[in-house]
Scaffold this motif. Structure first.
Motif, short mmCIF file in Angstrom:
data_model
loop_
_atom_site.label_atom_id
_atom_site.label_comp_id
_atom_site.label_asym_id
_atom_site.label_seq_id
_atom_site.Cartn_x
_atom_site.Cartn_y
_atom_site.Cartn_z
N ALA A 112 2.10 -4.79 -0.21
CA ALA A 112 1.12 -5.57 0.55
C ALA A 112 0.30 -6.48 -0.36
CB ALA A 112 0.20 -4.62 1.30
N CYS A 113 -0.27 -7.53 0.25
CA CYS A 113 -1.26 -8.35 -0.43
C CYS A 113 -2.60 -8.06 0.21
CB CYS A 113 -0.95 -9.84 -0.27
SG CYS A 113 0.60 -10.30 -1.04
N HIS A 114 -3.62 -7.99 -0.63
CA HIS A 114 -4.92 -7.61 -0.10
C HIS A 114 -6.00 -8.52 -0.65
CE1 HIS A 114 -8.30 -4.90 0.98
NE2 HIS A 114 -8.81 -5.35 -0.13
N ILE A 159 0.51 -4.79 -3.99
CA ILE A 159 1.17 -5.41 -5.14
C ILE A 159 0.24 -6.45 -5.76
CG2 ILE A 159 2.39 -7.17 -3.72
CD1 ILE A 159 3.88 -5.42 -6.79
N LEU A 160 -0.59 -7.04 -4.89
CA LEU A 160 -1.54 -8.06 -5.33
C LEU A 160 -2.84 -7.81 -4.58
CD1 LEU A 160 -2.17 -10.76 -6.77
CD2 LEU A 160 -1.21 -11.93 -4.79
N ALA A 161 -3.88 -7.49 -5.29
CA ALA A 161 -5.14 -7.17 -4.62
C ALA A 161 -6.30 -7.85 -5.31
CB ALA A 161 -5.36 -5.66 -4.60
N ARG A 162 -7.19 -8.35 -4.51
CA ARG A 162 -8.39 -8.96 -5.07
C ARG A 162 -9.59 -8.45 -4.27
NH1 ARG A 162 -10.62 -13.53 -8.30
NH2 ARG A 162 -12.51 -14.13 -7.20
N GLN A 179 1.95 -3.97 -10.15
CA GLN A 179 0.72 -4.24 -9.41
C GLN A 179 -0.22 -5.18 -10.17
OE1 GLN A 179 -0.20 0.09 -8.50
NE2 GLN A 179 -1.29 -0.94 -6.84
N HIS A 180 -0.89 -5.99 -9.42
CA HIS A 180 -1.90 -6.88 -10.00
C HIS A 180 -3.20 -6.63 -9.24
CE1 HIS A 180 -3.16 -10.84 -11.86
NE2 HIS A 180 -4.13 -10.58 -11.00
N ARG A 190 4.05 -2.33 -16.05
CA ARG A 190 3.77 -3.75 -16.26
C ARG A 190 2.57 -4.21 -15.44
NH1 ARG A 190 8.07 -5.81 -18.80
NH2 ARG A 190 7.34 -7.91 -18.42
N ALA A 191 1.73 -3.27 -15.04
CA ALA A 191 0.61 -3.62 -14.17
C ALA A 191 -0.43 -4.45 -14.93
CB ALA A 191 -0.04 -2.36 -13.63
N ARG A 192 -1.17 -5.20 -14.14
CA ARG A 192 -2.20 -6.03 -14.74
C ARG A 192 -3.51 -5.83 -13.98
NH1 ARG A 192 -1.73 -12.47 -15.88
NH2 ARG A 192 -3.70 -12.67 -17.01
N GLY A 193 -4.56 -5.62 -14.70
CA GLY A 193 -5.87 -5.48 -14.09
C GLY A 193 -6.78 -6.62 -14.52
N VAL A 194 -7.68 -6.97 -13.64
CA VAL A 194 -8.64 -8.01 -13.97
C VAL A 194 -10.03 -7.49 -13.60
CG1 VAL A 194 -9.42 -10.38 -13.53
CG2 VAL A 194 -6.96 -9.83 -13.44
N PHE A 195 -10.96 -7.64 -14.51
CA PHE A 195 -12.34 -7.37 -14.18
C PHE A 195 -13.17 -8.57 -14.61
CE2 PHE A 195 -16.60 -6.09 -15.52
CZ PHE A 195 -17.08 -5.54 -14.34
N GLN A 196 -13.74 -9.23 -13.64
CA GLN A 196 -14.68 -10.31 -13.95
C GLN A 196 -16.01 -9.91 -13.37
OE1 GLN A 196 -12.31 -14.02 -12.72
NE2 GLN A 196 -13.46 -14.76 -14.47
N GLY A 197 -16.95 -9.59 -14.23
CA GLY A 197 -18.25 -9.15 -13.74
C GLY A 197 -19.32 -10.14 -14.17
N ARG A 198 -19.92 -10.77 -13.21
CA ARG A 198 -20.98 -11.72 -13.54
C ARG A 198 -22.33 -11.18 -13.10
NH1 ARG A 198 -19.64 -17.56 -11.20
NH2 ARG A 198 -21.58 -18.15 -12.26
N VAL A 199 -23.29 -11.30 -13.98
CA VAL A 199 -24.66 -10.98 -13.60
C VAL A 199 -25.48 -12.23 -13.88
CG1 VAL A 199 -26.69 -9.59 -14.13
CG2 VAL A 199 -24.44 -8.52 -14.08
#
Ligand SMILES: Nc1ncnc2c1ncn2[C@@H]1O[C@H](COP(=O)(O)OP(=O)(O)OP(=O)(O)O)[C@@H](O)[C@H]1O
Ligand SMILES: [Mg+2]
Lengths: 433, 249
Positions: free
Chosen positions: A236-238, A262-265, A290-291, A318-327
């Motif tokens: 699924a895409c989320h 498979i792709l989540a944001r 998974q991304h 081969r999973a990829r994680g992203v963390f973008q945290g803005r304060v």
């Protein structure tokens, strides 16, 4: 390598579905939808050129034509495995509110829970002041897309000074192949009221696109605990965006568990007024291909706000994680107290994480800190467990489990905690506890 | 029980143990003393199967088996226990969970069913009492935030629960205050049995006042340079190690 994004197939299909969308006779909503459509037409799905999306390629959304459906077929036994006993529940099947599956009997008068369709059909003046006000179409084109396409959702309001005795669970369920489930939810917690809301995202269809936008309004001194458990189907895409307006002295506690798709944001954004607090916790688990992208933005707009952010990620294969945290601490937000931390565990050489904490401080009297780690399991810990008789594979699972479980442990709702615990144990099968 | 013959061990091609020979019979307590960097911890790690050590020559036989052939967890299940010089902190894994996982892994290896939950608690609590620890330690993460002395005591707690056949104590006495030393030593003494052997690495005579060894060895420059009775430890305390330089046992 940015794949050229083409929103054309979605735009071409839009006129045929538009008339069936709720609120067709409301000029203010039509304006929001048309505006969203225009933004989407101009930009397509967000792409890698956009700073806020530079790690996440949504090309897959153009490759498959996900379409809205009013199909409501569902295996209720499967659904019930995710349902919490001690909670009221709303079930959204393929993006549409199901009154037969929702359990709202006995809901006290102080708590109003309606489908978005019903809310728009009735007197929608109050809703008009909320919908599109916690987040606008300018946020990014997925929000704009949601504005144009949302077919239903849920509208929740808790009366002032009322404290909900039980949580409200929202089950976002997709059962139909290649469905587009676009929902918009509006949550209003009035002055000094308190609520707990649990969102579960699940799917029995192989492939689909779930796109939900939550707009939350915490009035003065209100408290909201919001859990999100994203356990979408493997392919699924989320997209789930939660945008919060916090009035003075309000408290937001958010927990984001991103396990599936498979792709989540996930977007979490909160705007903090005077002396309000927000705490955002997250755990993302990625395996295979998974991304999983997590984007948080905490806007300290006024003085004496407190924010705490703690995200952990475990990436395998081969999973990829992203963390973008803005304060962002505005000029007026003196005496802001903010902490952010992101810790990642990479279980394979091919797994990857992009972590980007960003502090933008325009006030001078503030206390802000952030920290990031990316690492592997410590070999000396693996050996320590082995030296006590635990085999190597189990030792690695135990240590990974322990790393991730720190976030599950923070869940106060016992039923949800048990559900997440089971998910974690299935991913990292440590020996029986 | 344990027979080490002419053991040569290198770390990254650097020879650390250079022909170490040592025999321990069932029920015996052997103490190993020696200067810093002599290879004492290296020996304990090689015996318990830690990666990163290359055995270039020699053999280790444990209960008739080639110990060096066994995976670390198999050695543990066969009764080899190492109380680490520097116990590792394991956040998120409670002491009681590790004890249970370890005990069950061992039982399974020997064809026994999993330990009954109530029996397990009874056993563990009696050992906690033996080591005069607070039961709260059971529910804390393994060694996390423990003081140096608490970590050492926790290692002995694990040994007491797992009842190993060969118990290697690597400087378990270092960092203990007088009272803790006495308690840990009593714990060790209570574990002494006809079928259980001990290899105690220590720098201090005061441990050997409580746990009286059968044999004392001096490990220097990668081999045993002298062995003797308990009186050897007293001599070392007095004279240091320099008088032994260049000697071989
Ligand atoms: N990973 C490594 N790489 C290189 N040399 C190492 C490594 N580990 C240990 N050594 C060296 O091996 C030698 C023996 O170390 P070991 O820890 O066995 O000594 P020890 O007798 O236990 O000393 P101490 O009394 O200080 O605990 C030392 O010179 C040490 O520096
Ligand atoms: Mg040492």
């Amino acid at each position: 390598m940015a794949v050229e994004q083409s929103p054309e197939s979605y735009l071409a299909a839009y006129p045929a579905i538009a008339s069936a969308l709720p609120g067709a006779d409301l000029p203010w909503l039509q304006q929001l939808r048309q505006d969203g459509l225009k933004t989407f037409e101009a930009h397509g799905f967000p792409n890698l050129r956009d700073e806020e999306w530079r790690y996440t390629n949504l090309a897959v959304l153009n490759k498959t034509q996900f379409t809205p459906t009013d199909n409501q077929e569902i295996d209720t036994d499967w659904l019930d495995a995710y349902r919490l006993e001690n909670a009221w529940s709303v079930v959204l099947v393929n993006g549409r509110f199901s009154s037969t599956l929702s359990r709202l009997t006995g809901l006290p008068g102080e708590v109003s829970v309606q489908s978005m369709r019903a809310a728009l059909d009735g007197n929608s003046t109050d809703l008009q002041a909320r919908l599109g006000h916690a987040v606008t179409n300018d946020e990014h084109s997925l929000v704009a897309f949601n504005s144009a396409w949302f077919a239903d959702g849920v509208v929740i309001e808790v009366a002032a000074n009322y404290r909900m005795a039980k949580p409200l669970q929202i089950l976002h369920v997709v059962t139909y192949a290649n469905a587009l489930a676009a929902t918009r939810n509006v949550v209003v917690i009035n002055e000094s009221a308190e609520a707990e809301i649990i969102e579960n995202y699940i799917g029995s269809a192989a492939s689909y696109f779930s796109a939900a936008v939550n707009e939350c309004f915490l009035e003065a001194n209100a408290g909201l605990t919001l859990y999100k458990a994203q356990i979408e189907a493997d392919k699924a895409c989320h997209f789930g965006g939660t945008y919060v307006k916090q009035a003075r002295d309000s408290r937001l506690m958010h927990h984001n568990f991103a396990f599936g798709a498979i792709l989540a944001r996930t977007d979490i954004r909160s705007d903090l007024h005077v002396a309000s607090e927000c705490s955002v916790n997250g755990l993302y688990l990625g395996a295979n291909r998974q991304h999983i992208d997590n984007h948080t933005r905490i806007n300290h707009l006024m003085p004496r706000g407190i924010s705490r952010e703690f995200y952990k990620g475990v990436l395998d294969n081969r999973a990829r994680g992203v963390f973008q945290g803005r304060v962002i601490v505005a000029e007026d937000a003196q005496q802001t107290d903010s902490e952010m931390s992101n810790r990642n565990l990479l279980l394979s050489a091919d797994a990857e994480v992009d972590t980007k904490p960003q502090l933008e401080i325009y006030a001078d009297d503030v206390k802000c800190s952030h920290g990031v780690t990316v690492g592997q399991l410590e070999e000396k810990s693996v050996f320590y467990l082995q030296s006590r008789g635990v085999d190597e594979a189990s030792a690695r699972n135990i240590l990974t489990f322990a790393f991730a479980n720190e976030m599950v442990d923070k869940v106060e709702n016992a039923e949800l905690k048990a559900l997440l615990f089971k998910q974690l144990l299935a991913r990292f099968p440590a020996i029986s506890l | 029980m344990l027979s080490i013959k002419n053991l040569h061990v290198s770390i990254n091609d650097k020879p650390i143990l250079k022909g170490l020979t040592l025999d321990i019979n069932p029920g015996e307590v052997h103490a190993i003393m020696g200067p810093n960097g002599a290879g004492k911890s290296t020996l304990s790690h090689v015996l318990s199967g830690k990666a990163g050590y290359t055995v270039t020559e020699g053999s280790v036989t444990y209960q008739g088996k080639d110990l060096l052939e066994l995976a670390p967890e198999i050695r543990a299940r066969e009764g080899v226990f190492l109380a680490f010089q520097y116990p590792v902190e394991i956040p998120g894994v409670s002491n009681i969970y590790l004890l249970k996982a370890a005990l069950n892994a061992m039982r399974k290896h020997h064809g026994l069913p999993e330990v009954d939950a109530m029996d397990f608690l009874t056993i563990v609590k009696s050992k906690v009492k033996l080591l005069q620890m607070d039961e709260k330690f059971l529910y804390r993460a393994v060694n996390e935030g423990f003081s140096g002395g608490e970590k050492k005591r926790n290692e002995i707690l694990q040994a007491a629960v797992l009842e190993p056949k060969l118990c290697i104590l690597d400087e378990t006495d270092s960092g203990l205050d007088i009272d803790a030393l006495r308690i840990v030593a009593e714990g060790v003494n209570s574990l002494r049995a006809a079928e259980r052997s001990f290899l105690m690495i220590t720098h201090y005579q005061r441990l050997l006042d409580y746990v009286i060894p059968d044999v004392v060895h001096v490990l220097a420059e990668g081999r045993i340079v002298k062995s003797g009775g308990p009186e050897l430890a007293l001599e070392l305390e007095e004279k240091g190690y320099s008088w032994l330089e260049g000697q071989a046992a």
